[in-house]
Write an enzyme that holds these catalytic residues in place. Structure first.
Site, short mmCIF file in Angstrom:
data_model
loop_
_atom_site.label_atom_id
_atom_site.label_comp_id
_atom_site.label_asym_id
_atom_site.label_seq_id
_atom_site.Cartn_x
_atom_site.Cartn_y
_atom_site.Cartn_z
N ASP A 63 -19.58 27.70 24.94
CA ASP A 63 -19.16 26.41 24.37
C ASP A 63 -18.93 25.38 25.48
O ASP A 63 -18.58 25.72 26.61
CB ASP A 63 -17.87 26.62 23.56
CG ASP A 63 -17.58 25.46 22.62
OD1 ASP A 63 -18.50 24.65 22.37
OD2 ASP A 63 -16.43 25.35 22.15
N ASN A 116 -21.19 22.56 26.07
CA ASN A 116 -22.39 21.89 26.60
C ASN A 116 -22.32 20.37 26.42
O ASN A 116 -22.68 19.60 27.31
CB ASN A 116 -23.65 22.38 25.88
CG ASN A 116 -23.92 23.85 26.10
OD1 ASN A 116 -23.26 24.49 26.91
ND2 ASN A 116 -24.88 24.39 25.38
N ARG A 164 -19.62 18.41 25.99
CA ARG A 164 -18.60 17.77 26.83
C ARG A 164 -19.03 17.74 28.29
O ARG A 164 -18.78 16.78 29.02
CB ARG A 164 -17.25 18.50 26.67
CG ARG A 164 -16.52 18.09 25.41
CD ARG A 164 -15.45 19.07 25.05
NE ARG A 164 -16.03 20.28 24.46
CZ ARG A 164 -15.38 21.41 24.29
NH1 ARG A 164 -14.12 21.51 24.68
NH2 ARG A 164 -15.98 22.44 23.72
N ARG A 221 -26.34 14.86 24.98
CA ARG A 221 -25.90 16.24 24.73
C ARG A 221 -26.99 17.27 25.02
O ARG A 221 -26.71 18.35 25.52
CB ARG A 221 -25.45 16.38 23.27
CG ARG A 221 -24.15 15.68 22.94
CD ARG A 221 -23.82 15.81 21.45
NE ARG A 221 -23.64 17.18 21.04
CZ ARG A 221 -22.49 17.86 21.17
NH1 ARG A 221 -21.44 17.27 21.66
NH2 ARG A 221 -22.42 19.10 20.78
N HIS A 227 -27.19 21.20 26.83
CA HIS A 227 -27.75 22.45 26.31
C HIS A 227 -28.79 23.00 27.30
O HIS A 227 -28.84 24.19 27.56
CB HIS A 227 -28.41 22.23 24.95
CG HIS A 227 -27.44 21.79 23.87
ND1 HIS A 227 -26.23 22.39 23.68
CD2 HIS A 227 -27.53 20.81 22.94
CE1 HIS A 227 -25.61 21.80 22.66
NE2 HIS A 227 -26.37 20.84 22.21
N ARG A 233 -25.10 20.18 12.22
CA ARG A 233 -25.23 19.15 13.27
C ARG A 233 -26.39 18.22 12.95
O ARG A 233 -27.24 18.54 12.12
CB ARG A 233 -25.43 19.84 14.63
CG ARG A 233 -24.18 20.60 15.06
CD ARG A 233 -24.24 21.01 16.51
NE ARG A 233 -23.01 21.70 16.87
CZ ARG A 233 -22.62 21.95 18.10
NH1 ARG A 233 -23.35 21.57 19.12
NH2 ARG A 233 -21.48 22.58 18.34
N LEU A 282 -29.90 46.60 30.47
CA LEU A 282 -28.93 45.81 29.70
C LEU A 282 -29.53 45.52 28.33
O LEU A 282 -30.71 45.18 28.22
CB LEU A 282 -28.67 44.47 30.41
CG LEU A 282 -27.76 43.48 29.68
CD1 LEU A 282 -26.29 43.93 29.76
CD2 LEU A 282 -27.87 42.06 30.28
N GLU A 291 -10.47 42.37 23.69
CA GLU A 291 -9.64 41.55 24.59
C GLU A 291 -10.26 40.16 24.73
O GLU A 291 -11.48 40.03 24.88
CB GLU A 291 -9.56 42.21 25.99
CG GLU A 291 -8.88 43.56 25.99
CD GLU A 291 -7.40 43.48 25.62
OE1 GLU A 291 -6.74 42.46 25.93
OE2 GLU A 291 -6.90 44.44 25.01
C1 IPE Z 1 -19.28 28.00 18.58
O1 IPE Z 1 -19.15 26.75 19.17
C2 IPE Z 1 -20.72 28.32 18.30
C3 IPE Z 1 -21.56 28.63 19.45
C4 IPE Z 1 -21.15 28.68 20.69
C5 IPE Z 1 -22.94 28.91 19.17
P1 IPE Z 1 -18.91 25.42 18.29
O2 IPE Z 1 -18.83 24.31 19.25
O3 IPE Z 1 -19.94 25.35 17.24
O4 IPE Z 1 -17.51 25.73 17.61
P2 IPE Z 1 -16.34 24.74 17.18
O5 IPE Z 1 -16.97 23.68 16.32
O6 IPE Z 1 -15.76 24.18 18.43
O7 IPE Z 1 -15.36 25.61 16.46
C1 IPE Z 2 -22.14 24.92 22.73
O1 IPE Z 2 -21.85 23.64 23.17
C2 IPE Z 2 -23.56 25.07 22.22
C3 IPE Z 2 -23.65 25.27 20.77
C4 IPE Z 2 -22.65 25.34 19.94
C5 IPE Z 2 -24.97 25.40 20.21
P1 IPE Z 2 -21.43 22.46 22.18
O2 IPE Z 2 -22.67 21.77 21.74
O3 IPE Z 2 -20.59 22.98 21.08
O4 IPE Z 2 -20.61 21.55 23.16
P2 IPE Z 2 -19.22 20.81 22.86
O5 IPE Z 2 -18.28 21.85 22.30
O6 IPE Z 2 -19.51 19.72 21.88
O7 IPE Z 2 -18.76 20.31 24.19
MG MG Z 3 -18.59 23.24 20.87
#
Ligand code: IPE
Ligand code: IPE
Ligand code: MG
Length: 251
Positions: A24, A26, A28, A37, A41, A75, A135, A211
């Site tokens: 999570d 990407n 930000r 954005r 990614h 999204r 792996l 954990e």
């Molecule tokens: C969780 O991240 C999903 C993935 C990393 C694929 P999100 O960014 O979608 O989750 P929320 O919205 O912060 O809960």
């Molecule tokens: C995680 O980064 C990737 C996916 C959920 C696909 P985000 O796209 O959720 O990035 P933030 O949380 O908005 O920063």
């Molecule tokens: Mg996110």
């Protein structure tokens, strides 16, 4: 530096056999740099490479990466298209290298919702890495924990209706055989990046005694040293599974 941390991991005792990651942050990461954005990614793909290599170095058996959730379908279409394009790029670019490293890729989730080009690209990487034994890499795509449990409930109900299954025989292992993760042990360690303290519908059944390690680092900045730090944190934990500590008498 990296080898120092890796040495400490190796000396630290049990390496988690199964590590799961909610990748999570990407968006930000990109916003902080004034970038769109999708570039966050794209940068996140490098972290996938880092963490896969780190997992092999550390001796992890199974690495499960949350790449796209059922809720991520909500999204904007443009972002979904960019994410699916990156999955295709990853599958095509990394296949040979993953094969060389002995990484066997599996894809878990509702692939019926994924477009044809992405589905065939990810199935090709599964096929092209078959037999790797360093792996097991699970890519969770269009995956949601609730959806997985609902599918299992429907599948079990069908078997009961067909007279193949007695409801009294539904136990942990029967239910686990109906999940996408059938045959796999539960994760020992879950890492969530970007500092969020939530599960976001990931592996709801499987995480019961996992954990948790929350890293403040955004996914595109997460590297193998961060993975090793998470394992060192795990090695300091005492897993009790609801029991009392070893050596402590119940009084
Ligand atoms: C969780 O991240 C999903 C993935 C990393 C694929 P999100 O960014 O979608 O989750 P929320 O919205 O912060 O809960
Ligand atoms: C995680 O980064 C990737 C996916 C959920 C696909 P985000 O796209 O959720 O990035 P933030 O949380 O908005 O920063
Ligand atoms: Mg996110």
């Amino acid at each position: 530096m990296a080898s120092d941390l890796l040495d400490r991991v190796r000396l630290g005792g049990g390496v988690p056999s199964h590590v799961a990651v909610i990748m999570d942050g990407n968006g930000r990461w990109a916003r902080e740099r004034g970038l769109p954005r999708h570039l966050g990614h794209r940068e996140g793909m490098k972290s996938v490479r880092e963490v896969v290599e780190g997992a092999v170095e550390a001796g992890i058996d199974i690495l499960t990466l949350f790449a796209f959730s059922t809720e991520n379908w909500k999204r904007p279409a443009r972002e979904i298209t960019a994410l699916m394009g990156l999955l295709q790029l990853y599958a095509r670019k990394e296949r040979a290298e993953l094969r060389r490293q002995g990484v066997q890729v599996h894809v878990l989730g509702d692939l019926d919702r994924v477009d044809d080009a992405t589905r065939s690209a990810v199935l090709e990487i599964v096929e092209g890495t078959r037999g790797g034994n360093a792996l097991r890499l699970n890519l969770m795509i269009s995956y949601g924990g609730r959806e997985e449990l609902l599918r299992a409930a429907r599948a079990l109900a069908d078997r009961v209706r067909a007279g193949e299954l007695d409801p009294a025989d539904i136990d942990d292992s029967v239910l686990e055989d109906s999940l996408f993760t059938r045959g796999l042990p539960s994760p020992d360690l879950l890492i969530r990046t970007s500092g969020e303290h939530r599960i976001s519908n990931f592996m709801l059944w499987q995480l019961a005694y996992t954990e948790l390690h929350i890293s403040p680092v955004y996914w595109p900045a997460f590297d193998r040293d961060h993975l090793f730090e998470a394992i060192l944190d795990y090695q300091r934990r005492e897993r009790r599974f609801g029991r009392v500590s070893v050596g402590v008498e119940a009084s």
